[in-house]
Design an enzyme around this catalytic site. Structure first.
Site, short mmCIF file in Angstrom:
data_model
loop_
_atom_site.label_atom_id
_atom_site.label_comp_id
_atom_site.label_asym_id
_atom_site.label_seq_id
_atom_site.Cartn_x
_atom_site.Cartn_y
_atom_site.Cartn_z
N ASN A 9 71.85 26.27 -9.00
CA ASN A 9 72.05 27.16 -7.85
C ASN A 9 71.48 26.45 -6.62
O ASN A 9 70.27 26.34 -6.49
CB ASN A 9 71.34 28.49 -8.11
CG ASN A 9 71.42 29.43 -6.92
OD1 ASN A 9 72.11 29.15 -5.94
ND2 ASN A 9 70.70 30.54 -7.02
N LYS A 11 71.58 27.40 -3.63
CA LYS A 11 71.09 28.36 -2.61
C LYS A 11 71.56 27.95 -1.22
O LYS A 11 72.66 27.41 -1.08
CB LYS A 11 69.57 28.49 -2.73
CG LYS A 11 69.14 28.90 -4.14
CD LYS A 11 67.69 29.34 -4.25
CE LYS A 11 67.38 29.70 -5.69
NZ LYS A 11 66.02 30.20 -5.88
N HIS A 95 71.83 37.83 -7.89
CA HIS A 95 70.60 37.02 -7.86
C HIS A 95 69.49 37.84 -7.20
O HIS A 95 69.74 38.62 -6.28
CB HIS A 95 70.86 35.73 -7.07
CG HIS A 95 69.74 34.75 -7.21
ND1 HIS A 95 68.56 34.86 -6.49
CD2 HIS A 95 69.58 33.67 -8.01
CE1 HIS A 95 67.75 33.88 -6.84
NE2 HIS A 95 68.34 33.14 -7.77
N GLU A 97 67.38 37.14 -5.08
CA GLU A 97 67.28 36.98 -3.62
C GLU A 97 68.29 37.89 -2.93
O GLU A 97 68.04 38.39 -1.83
CB GLU A 97 67.48 35.50 -3.25
CG GLU A 97 66.25 34.69 -3.64
CD GLU A 97 66.53 33.24 -4.00
OE1 GLU A 97 67.61 32.72 -3.71
OE2 GLU A 97 65.61 32.62 -4.59
N GLU A 167 65.94 35.82 -14.76
CA GLU A 167 65.11 35.08 -13.82
C GLU A 167 63.96 35.98 -13.35
O GLU A 167 64.15 36.81 -12.45
CB GLU A 167 65.93 34.66 -12.60
CG GLU A 167 67.09 33.76 -12.93
CD GLU A 167 67.53 32.94 -11.72
OE1 GLU A 167 67.53 31.71 -11.82
OE2 GLU A 167 67.84 33.54 -10.67
N GLY A 173 60.94 29.60 -7.66
CA GLY A 173 60.45 28.80 -6.54
C GLY A 173 58.93 28.75 -6.43
O GLY A 173 58.40 28.32 -5.42
N SER A 213 61.82 28.08 -11.91
CA SER A 213 61.03 26.84 -12.00
C SER A 213 61.34 26.01 -13.25
O SER A 213 60.44 25.43 -13.84
CB SER A 213 59.53 27.15 -11.89
OG SER A 213 59.25 27.77 -10.66
P1 13P Z 1 63.82 27.60 -8.92
O1 13P Z 1 64.33 26.75 -10.05
O2 13P Z 1 63.73 26.87 -7.61
O3 13P Z 1 62.58 28.34 -9.28
O4 13P Z 1 64.97 28.72 -8.65
C1 13P Z 1 65.43 29.48 -9.71
C2 13P Z 1 66.58 30.26 -9.25
O5 13P Z 1 66.45 31.21 -8.49
C3 13P Z 1 67.92 29.85 -9.71
O6 13P Z 1 68.88 30.82 -9.41
#
Ligand code: 13P
Length: 251
Positions: A9, A11, A95, A97, A167, A173, A213
């Site tokens: 992803n 982002k 997601h 976010e 997740e 992150g 992560s």
């Molecule tokens: P990270 O791998 O940066 O923690 O992000 C995970 C994520 O949100 C993937 O959709």
């Protein structure tokens, strides 16, 4: 029997030029990967160019979101059929976010999942608890509600084109991964719930990815867990070498 899926992803990162470079670098690094499905999810503006470069390789392309209507007066939205038109085979839905910053609910996730599946896309439906929810001991209840309501009304046939991504919000992150055991117990609970809702064979076939992560040095441990069928990778998917190392975890 479940083919693992490693999805990146991207982002809100990378221009069209950067995204096309990344997929061009990635292709040869993962060309030898067998028995694993590889997906990358660039921003909307880069989808079609990335899909052109990925065409004919073992790298598939996902969008990071979609709307649930095919067309109409919906300024700013992108329909699932337009994602197919741009060369996507997958779309990420719900997601954390998007839930956190853009007001997505289990209802909008459900609408989007249905529309994506109807358009012939594979839907990567994300679920996950916050740190406060984990500390309050309601992780399983939160995940259960997200799964049940997000996938409500889907047929067993449609479920075959659903991938669930667990997740935990506190692991995204942050560099804090859920332990292999913490991830496994949530994945097992999701599979058990899918068994109740859609039957045991649908549950046995469902791919459940872990995200939060994931890095080259922790992917192996996660992938040895019985109910972890892949990874949804954020930060480590932005560099071809580290994403390729995750894809090639079994090599
Ligand atoms: P990270 O791998 O940066 O923690 O992000 C995970 C994520 O949100 C993937 O959709």
């Amino acid at each position: 029997m479940r083919t693992p899926v490693i999805a990146g992803n991207w982002k809100l990162f990378k221009t069209i030029g950067e995204a096309t470079s990344l997929v061009s670098e990635l292709k040869p690094l993962v060309a030898g990967a067998t028995g694993v499905e590889i997906v990358v999810a660039p921003v909307f503006t880069a989808l079609s160019r990335v899909a052109d470069i990925a065409a004919g390789s073992n790298v598939q392309v996902a969008a990071q979101d979609c709307f649930w209507k095919e067309e109409g007066a919906y300024t700013g939205e992108v329909a699932p059929k337009l994602l197919k038109d741009a060369g996507c085979s997958h779309v990420i839905i719900g997601h954390s976010e998007r839930r956190q910053f853009f007001g997505e609910t289990d209802q909008t996730v459900n609408n989007k999942a249905k529309a994506a599946l109807d358009a012939g896309l594979t839907a990567i439906v994300c679920v996950g608890e916050t740190l406060a929810e984990r500390e309050a001991g309601v992780t399983f209840a939160v995940i259960g509600k997200q799964v049940k309501e997000g996938l409500a009304g889907l047929s067993v046939d449609n479920l075959a084109r659903v991938i669930v991504a667990y997740e935990p919000v506190w692991a995204i992150g942050t560099g804090k991964t859920a332990s292999d055991e913490q991830a496994q117990e949530v994945h097992a609970s999701i599979r058990a719930l899918i068994g109740e809702l859609f039957g045991t064979s649908a549950a046995a076939e469902l791919r459940i990815l872990y995200g939060g992560s994931v890095k080259p040095d922790n992917v192996k441990g996660l992938m040895t867990q019985a109910d972890i069928d892949g990874a949804l990778v954020g930060g480590a998917s932005l560099v071809a070498e580290s994403f390729a190392a995750i894809v090639n975890y079994g090599a």
